[in-house]
Scaffold this active site. Structure first.
Site, PDB file in Angstrom:
ATOM      1  N   ASP A 150       0.960 -11.902   6.717  1.00  0.00           N
ATOM      2  CA  ASP A 150       1.845 -10.813   7.147  1.00  0.00           C
ATOM      3  C   ASP A 150       2.610 -11.095   8.442  1.00  0.00           C
ATOM      4  OD1 ASP A 150       3.015  -8.288   6.896  1.00  0.00           O
ATOM      5  OD2 ASP A 150       1.499  -7.367   8.161  1.00  0.00           O
TER       6      ASP A 150
ATOM      7  N   CYS B 166      11.851   7.859  -3.066  1.00  0.00           N
ATOM      8  CA  CYS B 166      11.870   7.567  -1.626  1.00  0.00           C
ATOM      9  C   CYS B 166      12.342   8.795  -0.844  1.00  0.00           C
ATOM     10  CB  CYS B 166      12.783   6.377  -1.338  1.00  0.00           C
ATOM     11  SG  CYS B 166      12.819   5.934   0.423  1.00  0.00           S
TER      12      CYS B 166
END
Length: 379
Positions: free
Chosen positions: A134, A198
């Protein structure tokens, strides 16, 4: 060296140490990704958390000279909270996104990659390896896509047939010339459910996100959250799962495979008012092991205030008044003042006028004035 046999050994060992999926790809530059990243920059869609050097994000050989391959790994995480506590009036609760349940995934994946590195180096002592999770420069999703872990969904997540998109990703760059796996074909088809779901229209198109509108990004920032997004955040304390929970592929996926990923329900659905009363030490003791704590307590406490405003929770008023009057952090003072306006108790006008008279920070004054206007319109 028999590369095929070595590869099969690594795949077998990866299962032994708790890696749910593994794939291999070349260390060739991600040219198509670089073009997309350039366009993202031009549109101003970056969050600011990314590695700024686009060459490092797309060329593994700049991170490990002599690299020929990249190993991608995936670990599945739970998507359902067993025996979840229910919030109620006076005891409202906020939400941490699923990827922040259980032990910080950076630590979990790093453990698996460290074991995998040791195994490879035991067999091939002259190999070079470099792992990242990440926070590394490379794009985890681009590596996983090319290594056949899953396809890149319209929600900008890697979607696997076995686990949906509820997977953590990590990778290892190496100079061992592994046989590359075949990427998966896109299986999203004409579905646009993630784009439709969203809350802030951050998914501006299939596979394209305006990070600055994304609730996951907004909950990690340290400044005032723009007014247009506050009511859309709802009671989210960290992250957002709307684009995952709306995905048809994710239906029915709840993989409780790794003990360290099992969530503590009292953290995953934390009580809001007590969150605002935690010292730094208390916060670290309770939340320090989850990935959502990486920015410290200030953003999460700001988000908890927004959540209390979302519920119009009158039981929070004494705590919010205390923050407006005494807290040393401008963002917390200002957000608390805004929340008093949203809760809508007109008796708070005198508190806000008093705070306005003493406040020196202009941004905080703006929040207090906004709250005063809201309450005056209720009178």
């Amino acid at each position: 060296m028999d590369i095929y046999a070595l590869q099969q050994d690594i795949i077998r060992y990866s299962k032994e140490i708790g890696i749910d999926k593994i794939g291999f790809t070349t260390a060739d530059p991600f040219s198509e990704l670089k073009a997309r990243l350039v366009r993202q920059q031009e549109l101003g869609y970056n969050s600011g958390f990314e590695e700024p050097d686009l060459d490092k994000r797309t060329d593994a050989t700049l991170l490990l000279p002599g690299a020929t391959s990249i190993i991608s790994i995936a670990l599945a995480y739970p998507s359902k909270l067993e025996d979840a506590p229910k919030g109620k009036k006076g005891e409202r609760r906020g939400l941490f996104c699923r990827s922040s349940w259980g032990l910080d995934y950076h630590r979990v994946l790093k453990d698996r990659l460290t074991k995998l590195e040791a195994y490879i180096l035991e067999i091939v002592p002259n190999a070079t390896v470099q792992s990242m999770v990440d926070t590394g420069a490379l794009s985890d999703r681009a590596v996983a896509e090319r290594a056949g872990i899953g396809w890149s969904g319209k929600n900008c997540a890697i979607i696997t047939p076995e686990f949906g998109s509820y997977v953590y990703l990590g990778e290892m760059i190496t100079n061992i010339p592994f046989i590359p796996d075949t990427p998966m074909e896109d299986q999203c088809g004409t579905c646009t459910k993630c784009l439709d779901a969203c809350p802030t229209d951050a998914l501006v198109g299939p596979g394209q996100i305006d990070a600055k509108r994304c609730i996951s990004f907004l909950t990690q920032t340290k400044d005032f959250i723009p007014m247009e997004f506050r009511k859309k955040i709802g009671n989210r304390i960290y992250g957002c799962d709307s684009c995952q929970t709306s995905c048809p592929v994710n239906k029915g996926h709840n993989h409780q495979i790794h003990k360290e990923m099992e969530p503590d329900a009292e953290i995953a659905k934390a009580e809001l008012i007590p969150m605002l009363q935690l010292s730094n030490r208390e916060f670290k003791a309770k939340f320090g092991h989850v990935s959502g704590a990486w920015r410290g307590k200030n953003p999460l406490q700001r988000n908890a205030i927004i959540a209390l405003a979302h519920f119009k929770e009158e039981a929070a008023i004494p705590t919010l008044v205390e923050l407006v009057k005494k807290d040393t952090r401008p963002v917390i003072r200002g957000t608390a003042a805004w929340a008093l306006g949203e809760i809508g108790n007109v008796d708070m006008l005198s508190v806000l006028y008093e705070a306005l008279e003493k406040e020196e920070e202009q941004e905080v004054r703006n929040e207090i004035e906004y709250a005063i206007d809201v309450l005056k319109n209720i009178e």
